[in-house]
Design a protein around this motif. Structure first.
Motif, mmCIF file in Angstrom:
data_model
loop_
_atom_site.group_PDB
_atom_site.id
_atom_site.type_symbol
_atom_site.label_atom_id
_atom_site.label_comp_id
_atom_site.label_asym_id
_atom_site.label_seq_id
_atom_site.Cartn_x
_atom_site.Cartn_y
_atom_site.Cartn_z
ATOM 1 N N GLY A 186 -41.634 -50.541 -73.120
ATOM 2 C CA GLY A 186 -40.539 -50.922 -74.007
ATOM 3 C C GLY A 186 -39.842 -49.738 -74.656
ATOM 4 O O GLY A 186 -38.609 -49.662 -74.692
ATOM 5 N N ALA A 187 -40.624 -48.786 -75.172
ATOM 6 C CA ALA A 187 -40.028 -47.632 -75.846
ATOM 7 C C ALA A 187 -39.195 -46.793 -74.889
ATOM 8 O O ALA A 187 -38.128 -46.274 -75.253
ATOM 9 C CB ALA A 187 -41.116 -46.782 -76.493
ATOM 10 N N ALA A 205 -37.666 -50.145 -86.880
ATOM 11 C CA ALA A 205 -38.460 -50.673 -85.765
ATOM 12 C C ALA A 205 -39.957 -50.511 -86.022
ATOM 13 O O ALA A 205 -40.750 -51.403 -85.679
ATOM 14 C CB ALA A 205 -38.064 -49.972 -84.470
ATOM 15 N N THR A 206 -40.337 -49.380 -86.613
ATOM 16 C CA THR A 206 -41.764 -49.171 -86.919
ATOM 17 C C THR A 206 -42.266 -50.214 -87.906
ATOM 18 O O THR A 206 -43.354 -50.780 -87.738
ATOM 19 C CB THR A 206 -41.977 -47.756 -87.481
ATOM 20 N N ILE A 260 -38.736 -51.722 -78.030
ATOM 21 C CA ILE A 260 -37.469 -51.349 -77.385
ATOM 22 C C ILE A 260 -36.519 -50.781 -78.433
ATOM 23 O O ILE A 260 -35.862 -49.749 -78.209
ATOM 24 C CB ILE A 260 -36.847 -52.561 -76.669
ATOM 25 N N LEU A 261 -36.440 -51.447 -79.597
ATOM 26 C CA LEU A 261 -35.596 -50.941 -80.678
ATOM 27 C C LEU A 261 -36.086 -49.572 -81.151
ATOM 28 O O LEU A 261 -35.280 -48.664 -81.404
ATOM 29 C CB LEU A 261 -35.607 -51.928 -81.848
ATOM 30 N N SER A 291 -46.763 -43.006 -89.185
ATOM 31 C CA SER A 291 -45.584 -42.315 -88.651
ATOM 32 C C SER A 291 -44.378 -42.425 -89.581
ATOM 33 O O SER A 291 -43.414 -41.664 -89.449
ATOM 34 C CB SER A 291 -45.224 -42.879 -87.278
ATOM 35 N N LEU A 292 -44.424 -43.341 -90.528
ATOM 36 C CA LEU A 292 -43.317 -43.484 -91.479
ATOM 37 C C LEU A 292 -43.254 -42.332 -92.467
ATOM 38 O O LEU A 292 -42.191 -42.065 -93.042
ATOM 39 C CB LEU A 292 -43.448 -44.806 -92.244
#
Length: 559
Positions: A87-88, A122-123, A148-149, A227-228
């Motif tokens: 997706g990514a 997205a995260t 995907i986003l 990851s944010l």
């Protein structure tokens, strides 16, 4: 500045001085020694590549965690697992095309930071996957859609950060800066492994001691949510980054079919962009007179509050309305088109081999005993994460930094060709001796393979488009090249397991070998870009066309 010179109030762009734009000067230090503004630039632009690799690694242990949370430890459905993992990359292709074009058409200032906002949104959405409410298959579809986003944002960062870095780098260390930016992929993968290990240790008592395997869902959410932190940490700097002086200068140049329309602009551009080597050699003598040197947006002044009328930047900046048409016209010439073809095919071939190996590390982890095929759920996850960190430390990170240290000495073309050929050599060894190599020999070969991927084409395919193409087309061309690479990654990710089952892993490795050989051959389409200013090259091409038109017009008048 002469006191009699008329003064003009600062325009908004000049009021917010772009301290990240290091105008061509050399302090005599090696290229890999960075200044404070360059470190600041790296911290802003490198986050996207850190998150790209972090996400690439994280999805493998996350998929294993979802097995225990949704399917009682059984394997995920093949089609849905492929959708979640690919997706990514699918989103990346969309993001690279879209953000590359928008950066050239609207300017990086108008677009930069928006891709990071997409990554953040997205995260957060992937964190909210309702594993307790939806059916297992619906949860995977939910996760895959928002990945995907996420990919759109990650993909958009490729052309954006490449253009931002290239526009603000000295020619004598431009490649080093881009290699530093790209090296964040290695750290993203390493930190992803390390974060997973640490979070698993925090949950060990619950999962091992009390047998609460469902707690794995908490591990998944924590490692994804981490990851944010870097994303939010650099969002403000990206959104407020001013437009680069190179982009402003490129917008002044009118590449017109009319004989006289481009003349003055090209003359001015060539005056402003004197040869970089001369600037570097004379920097010590000229530093005292830096206020007298013209640069793209005007003259630097010791008095930061004054800009004269002759050199003040245009206000407001006029956007190019026909960018796509100009892009097609520019690359329809074979001398330009072959370079775009070269960057696209080399990146495509590289990513088939590179992602084919790295998205299917279970083959390697089996060889070193860290595939997590046995033990409790916690032990299996811990082994997978530890094995990923070992693989990253062996060849991933060292290869990036050898490139950083040597790219301004060896050149991009040499590094890319030898990287392809050396990767092909170790792929041939692994393919030919796949069932007979001892574990130590297998690990050594794989470490060298990873090393020459990164001290080679994995780094230079990113650097090449950022250094080869003029500012006005750079982000679009970089986006197309990067999207070609991701297309190769998608094909490899979807085909590797199927082909391995049908023809065997050694045959697949031979296919990767052929891709590397072909990549070395297609690199011959590309010129060396070390010390090359593509804007000056474009200006000279426009001058030649203009003079040819004038000569032709003069001949017509005489006859």
């Amino acid at each position: 500045m002469d006191e009699s010179t008329p003064k003009k109030s600062l325009t908004p762009s000049a009021q917010y001085q772009d301290d990240l734009a290091e105008f061509e000067r050399n302090d005599g230090r090696p290229a890999f020694i960075l200044t404070i503004p360059e470190i600041k630039l790296l911290s802003i632009a490198g986050v996207g590549f850190f998150l790209d690799a972090y996400d690439l690694f994280i999805i493998n242990p996350v998929a294993t965690m979802l097995q225990y949370r949704l399917y009682d430890g059984k394997a995920l459905p093949d089609n849905l697992e492929g959708f979640v993992k690919a997706g990514a990359n699918i989103g990346s292709v969309i993001g690279q095309f879209t953000f590359g074009y928008l950066a050239d058409a609207l300017g990086c200032k108008a677009v930069y930071g928006k891709e990071l906002m997409l990554i953040i949104i997205a995260t957060i959405l992937t964190l909210t996957t309702p594993t307790g409410r939806l059916s297992p298959n619906a949860c995977l579809i939910y996760l895959g859609m928002f990945r995907i986003l996420l990919g759109v944002g990650v993909g958009g960062d490729y052309p954006m950060s490449a253009s931002v870095t290239s526009d603000r780098s000295n020619l004598y260390k431009r490649g080093t800066m881009l290699a530093y930016i790209f090296s964040n992929q290695g750290w993203g993968s390493f930190v992803g492994s390390l974060a997973t290990i640490i979070v698993l240790l925090c949950y060990k008592s619950a999962m091992e001691g009390r047998g609460e395997t469902s707690k794995v869902d908490g591990v998944r959410r924590v490692i994804v949510g981490l990851s944010l932190v870097p994303a939010f940490g650099t969002l403000y700097q990206r959104l407020t980054l001013p437009e680069s002086t190179r982009y402003i200068s490129a917008q002044k140049v009118k590449d017109s079919d009319h004989a006289n329309e481009a003349g003055d602009d090209i003359d001015q551009l060539n005056k402003e962009k004197e040869p970089e080597d001369a600037k570097i050699q004379n920097s010590a003598q000229n530093q005292a007179n830096v206020t007298e040197r013209e640069i793209d947006i005007g003259k630097l002044s010791d008095d930061a509050g004054e800009v004269d009328n002759a050199t003040a930047p245009p206000e407001p900046l006029v956007k190019k309305k026909a960018h796509f048409g100009e892009f097609i016209t520019y690359f329809s010439e074979w001398r330009h088109g072959r370079m775009l073809l070269g960057t696209c095919i080399c990146w495509f071939l590289l990513d088939i081999a590179f992602y084919g190996i790295n998205l299917n590390q279970n083959v390697v982890l089996q060889q070193i005993g860290y595939d997590g095929s046995t033990g409790t759920p916690w032990n299996r996850l811990f082994k997978i994460s530890t094995g990923g960190m070992i693989i990253t430390a062996l060849g991933f990170v060292p290869g990036y930094y050898v490139t950083v240290l040597t790219i301004e000495k060896l050149g991009r073309k040499w590094i890319q060709i030898q990287g392809f050929l050396m990767a092909a050599l170790f792929l041939a060894i692994l393919a030919g001796k796949f069932h007979t190599l001892s574990k130590p020999a297998f690990i050594v070969c794989f470490a060298f393979l990873q090393f020459f991927f990164n001290f080679g084409a994995n780094t230079t395919t990113y650097c090449y488009p950022a250094e080869l193409f003029p500012t006005r087309f750079r982000a679009t061309a970089h986006g197309i090249s990067a999207a070609s690479g991701k297309a190769g990654a998608i094909i490899s990710a979807l085909a590797f397991n199927t082909l391995s089952k049908k023809v065997g892993t050694p045959v697949v490795l031979w296919i990767f070998f052929a891709c590397c050989i072909a990549g070395a051959l297609f690199t011959l389409l590309l010129p060396e870009v070390m010390g090359r200013d593509p804007d000056a090259v474009l200006a000279e091409e426009i001058r030649v066309r203009r003079e040819a038109r004038k000569a032709q017009s003069q001949e017509v008048k005489e006859t």
